[in-house]
Design an enzyme around this catalytic site. Sequence first.
Site, PDB file in Angstrom:
ATOM      1  N   ASN A  12      21.172  40.594  31.816  1.00 37.10           N
ATOM      2  CA  ASN A  12      22.448  41.280  32.044  1.00 37.10           C
ATOM      3  C   ASN A  12      22.391  42.609  31.298  1.00 37.10           C
ATOM      4  O   ASN A  12      22.521  42.639  30.082  1.00 37.10           O
ATOM      5  CB  ASN A  12      23.579  40.379  31.515  1.00 37.10           C
ATOM      6  CG  ASN A  12      24.931  41.057  31.563  1.00 37.10           C
ATOM      7  OD1 ASN A  12      25.085  42.127  32.163  1.00 37.10           O
ATOM      8  ND2 ASN A  12      25.925  40.431  30.948  1.00 37.10           N
ATOM      9  N   TRP A  13      22.180  43.679  32.038  1.00 36.73           N
ATOM     10  CA  TRP A  13      22.032  44.995  31.401  1.00 36.73           C
ATOM     11  C   TRP A  13      23.375  45.578  30.964  1.00 36.73           C
ATOM     12  O   TRP A  13      23.435  46.592  30.298  1.00 36.73           O
ATOM     13  CB  TRP A  13      21.321  45.965  32.353  1.00 36.73           C
ATOM     14  CG  TRP A  13      19.841  45.715  32.472  1.00 36.73           C
ATOM     15  CD1 TRP A  13      19.139  44.661  31.959  1.00 36.73           C
ATOM     16  CD2 TRP A  13      18.886  46.548  33.151  1.00 36.73           C
ATOM     17  NE1 TRP A  13      17.802  44.793  32.267  1.00 36.73           N
ATOM     18  CE2 TRP A  13      17.622  45.936  33.003  1.00 36.73           C
ATOM     19  CE3 TRP A  13      18.972  47.741  33.877  1.00 36.73           C
ATOM     20  CZ2 TRP A  13      16.449  46.490  33.538  1.00 36.73           C
ATOM     21  CZ3 TRP A  13      17.808  48.291  34.420  1.00 36.73           C
ATOM     22  CH2 TRP A  13      16.565  47.670  34.244  1.00 36.73           C
ATOM     23  N   LYS A  14      24.456  44.963  31.395  1.00 45.19           N
ATOM     24  CA  LYS A  14      25.806  45.462  31.066  1.00 45.19           C
ATOM     25  C   LYS A  14      25.905  46.952  31.432  1.00 45.19           C
ATOM     26  O   LYS A  14      25.316  47.358  32.424  1.00 45.19           O
ATOM     27  CB  LYS A  14      26.123  45.189  29.597  1.00 45.19           C
ATOM     28  CG  LYS A  14      25.859  43.719  29.239  1.00 45.19           C
ATOM     29  CD  LYS A  14      26.402  43.310  27.910  1.00 45.19           C
ATOM     30  CE  LYS A  14      26.108  41.825  27.685  1.00 45.19           C
ATOM     31  NZ  LYS A  14      26.695  41.299  26.476  1.00 45.19           N
ATOM     32  N   HIS A  99      32.257  36.931  33.251  1.00 45.70           N
ATOM     33  CA  HIS A  99      31.666  37.185  31.933  1.00 45.70           C
ATOM     34  C   HIS A  99      32.784  37.340  30.907  1.00 45.70           C
ATOM     35  O   HIS A  99      33.839  37.903  31.218  1.00 45.70           O
ATOM     36  CB  HIS A  99      30.804  38.454  31.979  1.00 45.70           C
ATOM     37  CG  HIS A  99      29.989  38.621  30.740  1.00 45.70           C
ATOM     38  ND1 HIS A  99      30.526  39.109  29.577  1.00 45.70           N
ATOM     39  CD2 HIS A  99      28.697  38.328  30.460  1.00 45.70           C
ATOM     40  CE1 HIS A  99      29.574  39.128  28.638  1.00 45.70           C
ATOM     41  NE2 HIS A  99      28.466  38.650  29.152  1.00 45.70           N
ATOM     42  N   GLU A 101      33.226  39.296  28.550  1.00 44.44           N
ATOM     43  CA  GLU A 101      33.682  40.673  28.315  1.00 44.44           C
ATOM     44  C   GLU A 101      34.725  41.073  29.359  1.00 44.44           C
ATOM     45  O   GLU A 101      35.670  41.798  29.060  1.00 44.44           O
ATOM     46  CB  GLU A 101      32.474  41.627  28.312  1.00 44.44           C
ATOM     47  CG  GLU A 101      31.685  41.491  27.013  1.00 44.44           C
ATOM     48  CD  GLU A 101      30.214  41.856  27.111  1.00 44.44           C
ATOM     49  OE1 GLU A 101      29.800  42.468  28.110  1.00 44.44           O
ATOM     50  OE2 GLU A 101      29.476  41.493  26.175  1.00 44.44           O
ATOM     51  N   GLU A 169      28.168  30.627  27.618  1.00 44.32           N
ATOM     52  CA  GLU A 169      28.014  31.726  26.666  1.00 44.32           C
ATOM     53  C   GLU A 169      29.132  31.664  25.626  1.00 44.32           C
ATOM     54  O   GLU A 169      30.249  32.145  25.882  1.00 44.32           O
ATOM     55  CB  GLU A 169      28.095  33.071  27.390  1.00 44.32           C
ATOM     56  CG  GLU A 169      27.017  33.271  28.428  1.00 44.32           C
ATOM     57  CD  GLU A 169      26.738  34.752  28.644  1.00 44.32           C
ATOM     58  OE1 GLU A 169      25.607  35.171  28.414  1.00 44.32           O
ATOM     59  OE2 GLU A 169      27.660  35.491  29.021  1.00 44.32           O
ATOM     60  N   GLY A 175      25.976  39.173  21.604  1.00 40.75           N
ATOM     61  CA  GLY A 175      25.728  40.457  20.944  1.00 40.75           C
ATOM     62  C   GLY A 175      25.853  40.415  19.430  1.00 40.75           C
ATOM     63  O   GLY A 175      25.887  41.462  18.778  1.00 40.75           O
ATOM     64  N   SER A 214      22.914  35.989  22.401  1.00 42.58           N
ATOM     65  CA  SER A 214      21.872  36.267  21.397  1.00 42.58           C
ATOM     66  C   SER A 214      20.587  35.486  21.631  1.00 42.58           C
ATOM     67  O   SER A 214      19.905  35.105  20.681  1.00 42.58           O
ATOM     68  CB  SER A 214      22.403  36.025  19.980  1.00 42.58           C
ATOM     69  OG  SER A 214      23.465  36.932  19.708  1.00 42.58           O
ATOM     70  N   GLY A 235      21.370  39.324  27.367  1.00 40.64           N
ATOM     71  CA  GLY A 235      21.940  40.667  27.334  1.00 40.64           C
ATOM     72  C   GLY A 235      20.984  41.637  26.664  1.00 40.64           C
ATOM     73  O   GLY A 235      20.020  42.109  27.261  1.00 40.64           O
ATOM     74  N   GLY A 236      21.240  41.917  25.394  1.00 42.20           N
ATOM     75  CA  GLY A 236      20.487  42.933  24.648  1.00 42.20           C
ATOM     76  C   GLY A 236      18.977  42.829  24.811  1.00 42.20           C
ATOM     77  O   GLY A 236      18.296  43.841  25.040  1.00 42.20           O
TER      78      GLY A 236
HETATM   79  P1  PGA Z   1      23.481  39.048  24.388  1.00 44.48           P
HETATM   80  O1  PGA Z   1      24.456  39.016  25.644  1.00 44.48           O
HETATM   81  O2  PGA Z   1      22.186  38.402  24.805  1.00 44.48           O
HETATM   82  O3  PGA Z   1      23.314  40.510  24.059  1.00 44.48           O
HETATM   83  O4  PGA Z   1      24.128  38.282  23.292  1.00 44.48           O
HETATM   84  C1  PGA Z   1      24.477  37.929  26.540  1.00 44.48           C
HETATM   85  C2  PGA Z   1      25.501  38.163  27.609  1.00 44.48           C
HETATM   86  O5  PGA Z   1      26.556  38.734  27.317  1.00 44.48           O
HETATM   87  O6  PGA Z   1      25.297  37.800  28.791  1.00 44.48           O
END
Ligand code: PGA
Length: 251
Positions: A12-14, A99, A101, A169, A175, A214, A235-236
């Site tokens: 997930n590149w956001k 998600h 967010e 998640e 993050g 994470s 994500g990251g």
């Molecule tokens: P993260 O994000 O790996 O940076 O914690 C995961 C996500 O939000 O899908």
Amino acid sequence: MTRTITPLIAGNWKMNGLRSAVEELGELARLMTTGDAPRAMVVVCPPATILHAVANRGATSGILAGGQDCHPAASGAHTGDISAAMLADAGAQYVIVGHSERRATYGETDELVRAKAEAAIGAGLRPIICVGETEAERDSGEAEAVVAAQLAGSVPESGGEHGVVVAYEPVWAIGTGRTPRNEEIAAMHNRIRAVLVERFGDGGESVRILYGGSMKPQNAREILAIENVNGGLVGGASLLAKDFYTIISAV
Ligand code: PGA
């Protein structure tokens, strides 16, 4: 039974990635085609502006593309939104919905997330439906109940079919570099499996349940070895080809 599920690693590149980021995908493609054949399906969910380029670039090396969100309607007066059919037209095969967010920033409800998942299925996409508790909910012992309620509200009636994916998640792990203990991940994934099987029968056995929050090269191997963890939503660590490939290889 769940042992037969081919794991899925989704990046997930956001809101990260200009057109130049498609080159990073070239590096991932190089690693995937020159190294050992991955034992996982690999999906990259870039910003919509480069989805088509990512889908094209990934096609020859087995990297699938996904969107990060979709609107529940097929078309219409929804300025700034993107429909599931548009994502599919741009080359997506998956789309993340619900998600945390988006749930937090835009107040997305389970009902809306379910409508988005239904729209995704209608457009031939596989929705990756995200659920997860906040830190306060975990501290007060409500995590499993919160997630079960999110599943009941967000997963459509046809959730045992169409390649629907669930991503667990924990909000506090996203993050932050923090992850639940392996026993906590195991307990939650077992609970999610039980909820899905209770509702969908055999169909619930084959739903992929991803862990996200994470996940990184250092912890991927042990998390991916946990029962009922059928892959990861990253994500990251999906932004750097080398790190993402290390996670893919940990399957
Ligand atoms: P993260 O994000 O790996 O940076 O914690 C995961 C996500 O939000 O899908």
